[in-house]
Write a protein that holds these residues in place. Structure first.
Motif, short mmCIF file in Angstrom:
data_model
loop_
_atom_site.label_atom_id
_atom_site.label_comp_id
_atom_site.label_asym_id
_atom_site.label_seq_id
_atom_site.Cartn_x
_atom_site.Cartn_y
_atom_site.Cartn_z
N THR A 167 0.83 -1.21 0.00
CA THR A 167 0.00 0.00 0.00
C THR A 167 0.86 1.26 0.00
OG1 THR A 167 -1.79 -1.15 1.16
CG2 THR A 167 -1.79 1.26 1.25
N VAL A 168 1.87 1.29 0.85
CA VAL A 168 2.74 2.47 0.94
C VAL A 168 3.53 2.64 -0.36
CG1 VAL A 168 4.69 3.49 2.19
CG2 VAL A 168 2.86 2.35 3.45
N LEU A 169 4.00 1.55 -0.94
CA LEU A 169 4.66 1.62 -2.25
C LEU A 169 3.72 2.22 -3.29
CD1 LEU A 169 6.59 -1.78 -2.45
CD2 LEU A 169 7.62 0.50 -2.67
N GLY A 170 2.44 1.84 -3.21
CA GLY A 170 1.45 2.35 -4.15
C GLY A 170 1.21 3.84 -4.02
N LEU A 171 1.58 4.40 -2.87
CA LEU A 171 1.48 5.85 -2.67
C LEU A 171 2.71 6.59 -3.20
CD1 LEU A 171 0.02 5.88 0.97
CD2 LEU A 171 -1.22 6.29 -1.17
N GLY A 172 3.65 5.83 -3.76
CA GLY A 172 4.85 6.44 -4.32
C GLY A 172 5.99 6.62 -3.34
N VAL A 173 5.91 5.96 -2.18
CA VAL A 173 6.94 6.08 -1.15
C VAL A 173 7.91 4.90 -1.27
CG1 VAL A 173 7.40 6.13 1.33
CG2 VAL A 173 5.35 7.24 0.40
N PRO A 174 9.23 5.15 -1.35
CA PRO A 174 10.19 4.04 -1.32
C PRO A 174 10.10 3.31 0.02
CG PRO A 174 11.24 6.09 -2.03
CD PRO A 174 9.90 6.46 -1.51
N VAL A 175 10.09 1.98 -0.03
CA VAL A 175 9.98 1.18 1.18
C VAL A 175 11.19 0.25 1.28
CG1 VAL A 175 8.61 -0.54 2.44
CG2 VAL A 175 7.45 1.23 1.10
N LEU A 176 11.80 0.22 2.45
CA LEU A 176 12.92 -0.67 2.74
C LEU A 176 12.48 -1.63 3.83
CD1 LEU A 176 15.95 -1.49 2.52
CD2 LEU A 176 16.42 0.27 4.25
N VAL A 177 12.46 -2.92 3.53
CA VAL A 177 12.07 -3.95 4.51
C VAL A 177 13.33 -4.67 4.97
CG1 VAL A 177 10.69 -6.02 4.93
CG2 VAL A 177 9.82 -4.23 3.40
N ILE A 178 13.52 -4.74 6.29
CA ILE A 178 14.71 -5.37 6.86
C ILE A 178 14.29 -6.41 7.88
CG2 ILE A 178 16.88 -5.03 8.09
CD1 ILE A 178 16.88 -2.14 7.15
N ASP A 179 14.75 -7.64 7.71
CA ASP A 179 14.51 -8.70 8.68
C ASP A 179 15.55 -8.59 9.79
OD1 ASP A 179 14.30 -11.11 10.14
OD2 ASP A 179 13.69 -12.23 8.36
N THR A 180 15.10 -8.33 11.01
CA THR A 180 16.02 -8.10 12.13
C THR A 180 16.23 -9.35 12.99
OG1 THR A 180 14.27 -7.41 13.68
CG2 THR A 180 15.23 -5.71 12.23
#
Length: 214
Positions: A167-180
């Motif tokens: 959803t956030v990507l669809g708003l044009g925002v770059p998203v970084l997902v990190i497995d901690t």
């Protein structure tokens, strides 16, 4: 004056957001970037009320309180700091709303409509971890709110955060997902700082503003 960079940090309870936020800010400061650390609900009177009553106020009413605090937070703290050229790193923002309020039975479209006029981040970071690791961390530190006391929530949160990412990507925002799960906060922080440099080209390029504070 060049506007600062706005970074948000979201993820399930127990995933290490607060520790990572501190490490990110320290990494950026070492590189000469003026940084403001903040959180949601905010530290304003409205934010403190929301945080204090989040176990009693639920559903659409809580979603509206969270959004009201966010708009005030943007007006009174986030935007002024960005206008001064400071990088702002916020512990919880839109992605958390799309997860936590949906856990509370609020439809995604209602949440998107409620947040239609917010300031979108330059980078949205979502921290994840294995559900078993999250449960262990929550057991060690203790639950902070009603959702963390529900043993079924970690698995549901994981699915909702995957949806929130899209959803956030669809708003044009770059998203970084990190497995901690097996990553230290310092390593996670360096990865976020590196992503910021790649995105903006100017993070850590200016002198430190002594007025910027955590």
């Amino acid at each position: 004056m060049t506007s600062g960079c706005f970074v948000t940090l979201d993820g399930p309870g127990g995933v290490g957001k607060s520790t990572t936020l501190n490490a990110v800010c320290e990494s950026l400061r070492r590189a000469g970037t003026p940084v403001r650390a903040t959180t949601e609900p905010s530290t304003s009177a409205l934010g403190q009320f929301t945080r204090a009553h989040a176990d009693q106020i639920k559903g659409h009413a809580l979603a509206c309180l969270v959004a009201a605090d966010r708009y005030e937070h943007i007006r009174d703290e986030i935007r002024p700091q960005l206008d001064r050229g400071n990088t702002v790193v916020c512990d919880r923002y839109l992605a958390s709303t799309l997860v936590v309020q949906q856990l509370d039975g609020v439809p995604e479209q209602f949440l998107l409509d409620l947040n239609a006029d917010i300031l979108l981040p330059d980078l949205a970071v979502i921290l994840t971890a294995d559900a078993s690791a999250i449960r262990q961390r929550l057991s060690q530190r203790g639950a902070h709110h009603r959702f963390e006391r529900d043993p079924d929530v970690p698995a549901r949160e994981a699915a909702l955060y995957r949806r929130a990412e899209r959803t956030v990507l669809g708003l044009g925002v770059p998203v970084l997902v990190i497995d901690t799960t097996n990553t230290t906060p310092s390593a996670t922080a360096e990865r976020i700082a590196s992503e910021l440099r790649a995105l903006t080209g100017n993070v850590a390029s200016g002198p430190t503003d002594p007025a910027a504070a955590p």
